[in-house]
Enzyme design. Structure first.
Site, PDB file in Angstrom:
ATOM      1  N   SER A   1       0.854  -1.189   0.000  1.00 52.74           N
ATOM      2  CA  SER A   1       0.000   0.000   0.000  1.00 52.74           C
ATOM      3  C   SER A   1       0.885   1.232   0.000  1.00 52.74           C
ATOM      4  O   SER A   1       2.047   1.181   0.442  1.00 52.74           O
ATOM      5  CB  SER A   1      -0.896   0.005   1.248  1.00 52.74           C
ATOM      6  OG  SER A   1      -1.528   1.261   1.435  1.00 52.74           O
TER       7      SER A   1
ATOM      8  N   TYR B   1      -1.341  -0.907  10.447  1.00 55.58           N
ATOM      9  CA  TYR B   1      -1.492  -1.139   9.011  1.00 55.58           C
ATOM     10  C   TYR B   1      -0.256  -0.659   8.253  1.00 55.58           C
ATOM     11  O   TYR B   1       0.271  -1.357   7.375  1.00 55.58           O
ATOM     12  CB  TYR B   1      -2.738  -0.418   8.502  1.00 55.58           C
ATOM     13  CG  TYR B   1      -3.074  -0.720   7.060  1.00 55.58           C
ATOM     14  CD1 TYR B   1      -3.699  -1.916   6.710  1.00 55.58           C
ATOM     15  CD2 TYR B   1      -2.771   0.189   6.051  1.00 55.58           C
ATOM     16  CE1 TYR B   1      -4.010  -2.204   5.388  1.00 55.58           C
ATOM     17  CE2 TYR B   1      -3.086  -0.091   4.729  1.00 55.58           C
ATOM     18  CZ  TYR B   1      -3.705  -1.277   4.400  1.00 55.58           C
ATOM     19  OH  TYR B   1      -4.009  -1.565   3.092  1.00 55.58           O
TER      20      TYR B   1
END
Length: 211
Positions: free
Chosen positions: A102, A115
Protein backbone atom coordinates in the site's frame (compact mmCIF):
# COMPACT_ATOMS: atom_id res chain seq x y z
CA UNK A 1 -15.64 -23.25 1.09
CA UNK A 2 -15.85 -23.95 -2.62
CA UNK A 3 -16.87 -21.39 -5.21
CA UNK A 4 -18.23 -21.67 -8.69
CA UNK A 5 -17.40 -19.73 -11.82
CA UNK A 6 -20.31 -17.41 -12.61
CA UNK A 7 -20.53 -15.61 -15.93
CA UNK A 8 -20.15 -16.31 -19.60
CA UNK A 9 -17.74 -19.25 -20.10
CA UNK A 10 -16.71 -17.73 -23.43
CA UNK A 11 -15.38 -14.70 -21.56
CA UNK A 12 -12.97 -16.81 -19.53
CA UNK A 13 -12.41 -19.90 -21.67
CA UNK A 14 -9.35 -21.15 -19.79
CA UNK A 15 -9.98 -19.86 -16.27
CA UNK A 16 -10.80 -22.10 -13.33
CA UNK A 17 -11.71 -20.94 -9.86
CA UNK A 18 -11.71 -22.73 -6.53
CA UNK A 19 -12.32 -20.79 -3.33
CA UNK A 20 -11.03 -21.86 0.07
CA UNK A 21 -11.75 -20.03 3.31
CA UNK A 22 -8.81 -19.86 5.67
CA UNK A 23 -6.75 -17.73 8.02
CA UNK A 24 -3.40 -16.79 6.48
CA UNK A 25 -2.06 -15.75 9.89
CA UNK A 26 -2.09 -19.44 10.85
CA UNK A 27 0.85 -21.23 9.17
CA UNK A 28 -0.97 -24.57 9.32
CA UNK A 29 -3.98 -23.15 7.48
CA UNK A 30 -1.73 -21.42 4.95
CA UNK A 31 -0.10 -24.76 4.21
CA UNK A 32 -3.47 -26.48 3.81
CA UNK A 33 -4.73 -23.79 1.41
CA UNK A 34 -1.68 -24.21 -0.78
CA UNK A 35 -1.98 -27.98 -0.72
CA UNK A 36 -5.62 -27.80 -1.75
CA UNK A 37 -4.74 -25.51 -4.65
CA UNK A 38 -2.14 -28.01 -5.82
CA UNK A 39 -4.59 -30.90 -5.45
CA UNK A 40 -7.29 -28.99 -7.31
CA UNK A 41 -5.28 -27.57 -10.22
CA UNK A 42 -2.18 -29.72 -10.60
CA UNK A 43 1.33 -30.23 -9.30
CA UNK A 44 2.71 -26.73 -9.91
CA UNK A 45 1.98 -23.20 -8.73
CA UNK A 46 3.16 -20.47 -11.09
CA UNK A 47 1.68 -17.38 -9.44
CA UNK A 48 1.04 -16.37 -5.83
CA UNK A 49 -0.58 -13.00 -5.15
CA UNK A 50 -0.77 -12.13 -1.45
CA UNK A 51 -3.71 -9.77 -1.05
CA UNK A 52 -5.30 -10.83 2.26
CA UNK A 53 -5.21 -8.00 4.79
CA UNK A 54 -7.04 -6.39 7.70
CA UNK A 55 -7.14 -2.78 8.81
CA UNK A 56 -8.17 -1.94 12.35
CA UNK A 57 -7.85 1.41 14.05
CA UNK A 58 -6.12 0.83 17.38
CA UNK A 59 -7.14 4.24 18.72
CA UNK A 60 -9.67 3.79 21.48
CA UNK A 61 -9.12 0.05 21.55
CA UNK A 62 -8.93 -1.62 24.94
CA UNK A 63 -5.92 -3.58 23.71
CA UNK A 64 -4.04 -1.62 21.06
CA UNK A 65 -1.12 -4.03 21.31
CA UNK A 66 -3.36 -6.94 20.32
CA UNK A 67 -4.71 -4.97 17.36
CA UNK A 68 -1.14 -4.31 16.27
CA UNK A 69 -0.11 -7.94 16.66
CA UNK A 70 -3.20 -9.23 14.83
CA UNK A 71 -2.63 -6.83 11.93
CA UNK A 72 1.02 -7.83 11.57
CA UNK A 73 0.03 -11.51 11.81
CA UNK A 74 -2.38 -11.26 8.88
CA UNK A 75 -0.80 -8.57 6.69
CA UNK A 76 2.89 -9.50 7.03
CA UNK A 77 3.24 -12.95 8.55
CA UNK A 78 0.46 -14.28 6.32
CA UNK A 79 2.21 -13.49 3.01
CA UNK A 80 5.40 -15.05 4.39
CA UNK A 81 3.56 -18.22 5.42
CA UNK A 82 1.80 -18.45 2.05
CA UNK A 83 5.08 -17.92 0.20
CA UNK A 84 6.95 -20.52 2.21
CA UNK A 85 4.13 -23.03 1.76
CA UNK A 86 3.93 -22.43 -2.01
CA UNK A 87 7.64 -22.45 -2.81
CA UNK A 88 8.02 -26.21 -2.93
CA UNK A 89 5.38 -26.33 -5.66
CA UNK A 90 6.59 -23.36 -7.72
CA UNK A 91 8.27 -24.07 -11.04
CA UNK A 92 11.64 -22.36 -10.80
CA UNK A 93 12.43 -19.83 -13.49
CA UNK A 94 8.84 -19.25 -14.59
CA UNK A 95 7.03 -18.39 -11.35
CA UNK A 96 6.20 -15.15 -9.59
CA UNK A 97 5.09 -13.85 -6.19
CA UNK A 98 3.34 -10.49 -5.90
CA UNK A 99 2.73 -8.88 -2.51
CA UNK A 100 -0.06 -6.29 -2.35
CA UNK A 101 1.34 -3.57 -0.13
CA UNK A 102 0.00 0.00 0.00
CA UNK A 103 1.11 3.61 -0.39
CA UNK A 104 0.80 3.59 3.41
CA UNK A 105 4.25 2.04 3.25
CA UNK A 106 5.46 5.42 1.95
CA UNK A 107 3.28 7.95 3.79
CA UNK A 108 0.90 7.91 6.72
CA UNK A 109 -2.25 9.27 8.24
CA UNK A 110 -2.62 9.55 12.03
CA UNK A 111 -3.43 6.41 14.00
CA UNK A 112 -2.51 3.88 11.30
CA UNK A 113 0.59 2.42 12.93
CA UNK A 114 -0.34 -1.24 12.63
CA UNK A 115 -1.49 -1.14 9.01
CA UNK A 116 1.38 1.10 7.93
CA UNK A 117 3.99 -1.05 9.65
CA UNK A 118 2.59 -4.21 8.08
CA UNK A 119 2.56 -2.77 4.56
CA UNK A 120 6.06 -1.30 4.91
CA UNK A 121 7.19 -4.70 6.13
CA UNK A 122 5.88 -6.26 2.92
CA UNK A 123 8.22 -4.05 0.93
CA UNK A 124 11.16 -5.33 2.97
CA UNK A 125 9.95 -8.91 2.56
CA UNK A 126 9.72 -8.34 -1.19
CA UNK A 127 13.34 -7.41 -1.79
CA UNK A 128 14.61 -9.96 0.75
CA UNK A 129 12.73 -12.77 -0.99
CA UNK A 130 13.75 -11.52 -4.43
CA UNK A 131 17.42 -11.79 -3.52
CA UNK A 132 17.02 -15.03 -1.60
CA UNK A 133 15.07 -16.67 -4.42
CA UNK A 134 17.18 -15.22 -7.25
CA UNK A 135 17.04 -17.42 -10.33
CA UNK A 136 14.10 -19.36 -8.91
CA UNK A 137 11.08 -17.10 -8.32
CA UNK A 138 10.61 -13.41 -9.07
CA UNK A 139 9.09 -11.36 -6.23
CA UNK A 140 7.58 -7.86 -6.56
CA UNK A 141 5.26 -5.57 -4.60
CA UNK A 142 2.31 -3.50 -5.76
CA UNK A 143 1.42 -0.42 -3.69
CA UNK A 144 -2.15 0.70 -4.44
CA UNK A 145 -3.46 4.09 -3.48
CA UNK A 146 -7.14 4.97 -3.29
CA UNK A 147 -8.94 2.07 -4.98
CA UNK A 148 -12.73 2.24 -4.99
CA UNK A 149 -13.98 -1.10 -3.67
CA UNK A 150 -17.18 0.33 -2.21
CA UNK A 151 -20.23 -1.79 -3.07
CA UNK A 152 -22.01 1.44 -4.03
CA UNK A 153 -19.55 1.90 -6.86
CA UNK A 154 -19.21 5.33 -8.45
CA UNK A 155 -22.03 6.77 -6.32
CA UNK A 156 -19.77 6.47 -3.25
CA UNK A 157 -17.40 9.07 -4.69
CA UNK A 158 -17.52 12.86 -5.01
CA UNK A 159 -16.19 14.95 -7.91
CA UNK A 160 -13.46 16.31 -5.64
CA UNK A 161 -12.32 12.75 -4.89
CA UNK A 162 -11.55 12.25 -8.56
CA UNK A 163 -10.06 15.72 -8.95
CA UNK A 164 -7.61 15.07 -6.12
CA UNK A 165 -5.81 12.56 -8.35
CA UNK A 166 -3.49 13.89 -11.07
CA UNK A 167 -4.98 11.32 -13.50
CA UNK A 168 -8.44 12.74 -12.79
CA UNK A 169 -10.08 9.74 -11.19
CA UNK A 170 -10.06 7.35 -8.23
CA UNK A 171 -8.51 3.95 -8.89
CA UNK A 172 -10.37 0.77 -9.78
CA UNK A 173 -9.58 -2.83 -8.83
CA UNK A 174 -8.79 -3.45 -12.50
CA UNK A 175 -5.90 -0.98 -12.27
CA UNK A 176 -4.22 -3.18 -9.68
CA UNK A 177 -5.15 -6.44 -11.41
CA UNK A 178 -3.65 -5.34 -14.73
CA UNK A 179 -0.30 -4.58 -13.10
CA UNK A 180 -0.32 -7.93 -11.31
CA UNK A 181 -1.00 -9.71 -14.61
CA UNK A 182 1.95 -7.89 -16.18
CA UNK A 183 4.32 -8.71 -13.32
CA UNK A 184 3.38 -12.39 -13.41
CA UNK A 185 3.99 -12.65 -17.17
CA UNK A 186 7.49 -14.07 -17.62
CA UNK A 187 7.65 -12.90 -21.25
CA UNK A 188 6.88 -9.27 -20.42
CA UNK A 189 8.29 -8.90 -16.90
CA UNK A 190 10.99 -11.56 -16.70
CA UNK A 191 13.68 -8.96 -15.98
CA UNK A 192 11.79 -7.42 -13.05
CA UNK A 193 12.19 -8.59 -9.45
CA UNK A 194 12.52 -7.04 -6.01
CA UNK A 195 10.69 -3.88 -7.07
CA UNK A 196 7.86 -1.75 -5.69
CA UNK A 197 5.19 -0.42 -8.07
CA UNK A 198 2.95 2.44 -6.96
CA UNK A 199 -0.57 2.48 -8.44
CA UNK A 200 -2.11 5.66 -7.03
CA UNK A 201 -2.95 7.98 -9.91
CA UNK A 202 0.07 10.14 -9.09
CA UNK A 203 -1.02 11.17 -5.59
CA UNK A 204 2.23 10.34 -3.80
CA UNK A 205 4.11 12.62 -6.21
CA UNK A 206 1.76 15.54 -5.68
CA UNK A 207 3.14 18.41 -3.61
CA UNK A 208 0.61 19.62 -1.04
CA UNK A 209 0.75 23.00 0.70
CA UNK A 210 -1.41 24.32 3.56
CA UNK A 211 -4.32 26.41 2.35
Amino acid sequence: MKGQHHGDPAEFPSDHFHFVQGDVSDPAQAKLMVEEAVWWFGQHIHVLINNAAISKDSVGSKDSMKVFADTIATNLNGPYYMSESALQYMAFGISSIVHISSIRALQSEPDTMAYTASKAGLCGLTHAQAVTLAGKVRVNAVLPGWINTDSAGESALRPEDHKWHPVGRVGLPKDVAELCLFLCDENRAGFITGQEFVVDGGVTKKMVYPE
